[in-house]
Motif scaffolding. Structure first.
Motif, PDB file in Angstrom:
ATOM      1  N   PRO A  30       5.166   5.112  -0.101  1.00 50.17           N
ATOM      2  CA  PRO A  30       4.291   6.069   0.575  1.00 50.17           C
ATOM      3  C   PRO A  30       4.064   5.640   2.033  1.00 50.17           C
ATOM      4  N   VAL A  31       3.875   6.612   2.895  1.00 51.80           N
ATOM      5  CA  VAL A  31       3.720   6.359   4.330  1.00 51.80           C
ATOM      6  C   VAL A  31       2.639   5.313   4.606  1.00 51.80           C
ATOM      7  N   GLU A  32       1.549   5.382   3.887  1.00 55.44           N
ATOM      8  CA  GLU A  32       0.434   4.467   4.153  1.00 55.44           C
ATOM      9  C   GLU A  32       0.735   3.019   3.761  1.00 55.44           C
ATOM     10  N   GLN A  33       1.792   2.784   2.996  1.00 56.34           N
ATOM     11  CA  GLN A  33       2.138   1.424   2.582  1.00 56.34           C
ATOM     12  C   GLN A  33       3.272   0.804   3.399  1.00 56.34           C
ATOM     13  N   VAL A  34       3.871   1.544   4.293  1.00 55.78           N
ATOM     14  CA  VAL A  34       5.028   1.058   5.048  1.00 55.78           C
ATOM     15  C   VAL A  34       4.696  -0.224   5.805  1.00 55.78           C
ATOM     16  N   GLU A  35       3.665  -0.194   6.594  1.00 57.95           N
ATOM     17  CA  GLU A  35       3.299  -1.355   7.417  1.00 57.95           C
ATOM     18  C   GLU A  35       2.902  -2.549   6.558  1.00 57.95           C
ATOM     19  N   THR A  36       2.099  -2.310   5.545  1.00 63.34           N
ATOM     20  CA  THR A  36       1.628  -3.388   4.677  1.00 63.34           C
ATOM     21  C   THR A  36       2.783  -4.089   3.962  1.00 63.34           C
ATOM     22  N   LEU A  37       3.685  -3.306   3.372  1.00 64.71           N
ATOM     23  CA  LEU A  37       4.800  -3.900   2.637  1.00 64.71           C
ATOM     24  C   LEU A  37       5.790  -4.588   3.570  1.00 64.71           C
ATOM     25  N   SER A  38       6.029  -4.015   4.747  1.00 65.23           N
ATOM     26  CA  SER A  38       6.928  -4.657   5.711  1.00 65.23           C
ATOM     27  C   SER A  38       6.384  -6.017   6.125  1.00 65.23           C
ATOM     28  N   LYS A  39       5.098  -6.073   6.437  1.00 66.34           N
ATOM     29  CA  LYS A  39       4.477  -7.344   6.831  1.00 66.34           C
ATOM     30  C   LYS A  39       4.506  -8.352   5.690  1.00 66.34           C
ATOM     31  N   ARG A  40       4.242  -7.869   4.499  1.00 61.93           N
ATOM     32  CA  ARG A  40       4.224  -8.762   3.327  1.00 61.93           C
ATOM     33  C   ARG A  40       5.599  -9.398   3.092  1.00 61.93           C
ATOM     34  N   VAL A  41       6.639  -8.585   3.187  1.00 62.74           N
ATOM     35  CA  VAL A  41       7.989  -9.106   2.993  1.00 62.74           C
ATOM     36  C   VAL A  41       8.354 -10.079   4.114  1.00 62.74           C
TER      37      VAL A  41
END
Length: 170
Positions: free
Chosen positions: A139-150
């Motif tokens: 989902p669009v709202e998770q793009v930044e969070t998941l990218s940073k986490r990885v």
């Protein structure tokens, strides 16, 4: 609305670790796709399907459009030359247009299934070198969070790109 994230990974072990972390972050497995050379064993990782590997969707769209256009031209030509019974012109042109779209869809899909996905053009060289490509639809709202986490937990992962949209049938 979803976006597709691309991660280039060095090996299966790294891909498995990221896969597990994405599952813990509540990304469903059906939204994770891994692409590698055909001689690589991916183990339990979800392998990219034909829709992700080939240009099937793009080819089908293009074939239907070109086929419909050809159908309109042929139907109109048949009406102008008097091959269509009077009173059935609209129905006939419509039928020929739909038929042309279906024939174009079929023919182009048969060709496109053997063409590598053009969206992945920039990744093919690395895949051929033995690296893995992980595509994750989030989902669009998770793009930044998941990218940073990885990036934070897996420095070996090359977070490459985010598609603004994903295909209708990924």
């Amino acid at each position: 609305m979803r976006r597709r994230l691309y991660f280039v990974l060095p090996d299966v072990k790294s891909a498995q670790a990221i896969h597990d972390e994405l599952l813990l972050a509540k990304v469903e497995e059906r939204h994770i796709h891994v692409l590698a050379r055909s001689d690589r064993d991916l183990g339990d990782l979800p392998e990219a399907s034909l829709l992700q590997r080939s240009d099937l969707v793009h080819g089908a769209q293009l074939g239907a459009i070109v086929g419909a256009f050809a159908g309109v031209l042929l139907g109109s030509l048949a009406v102008m030359m008097g091959y269509i019974v009077s009173g059935l012109e609209v129905w006939s042109v419509g039928s020929i247009t739909v038929g042309g779209a279906l024939i174009g869809l079929f023919a182009s899909t048969m060709v496109a299934v053997n063409i590598p996905n053009t969206r992945l053009k920039g990744f093919w060289a690395q895949i051929e070198q033995g690296r893995l490509l992980m595509m994750v639809d989030v989902p669009v709202e998770q793009v930044e969070t998941l990218s940073k986490r990885v990036k934070q937990h897996h420095p070996e992962a090359d977070v490459r790109d985010v598609d603004p949209t994903i295909p209708a049938f990924p």
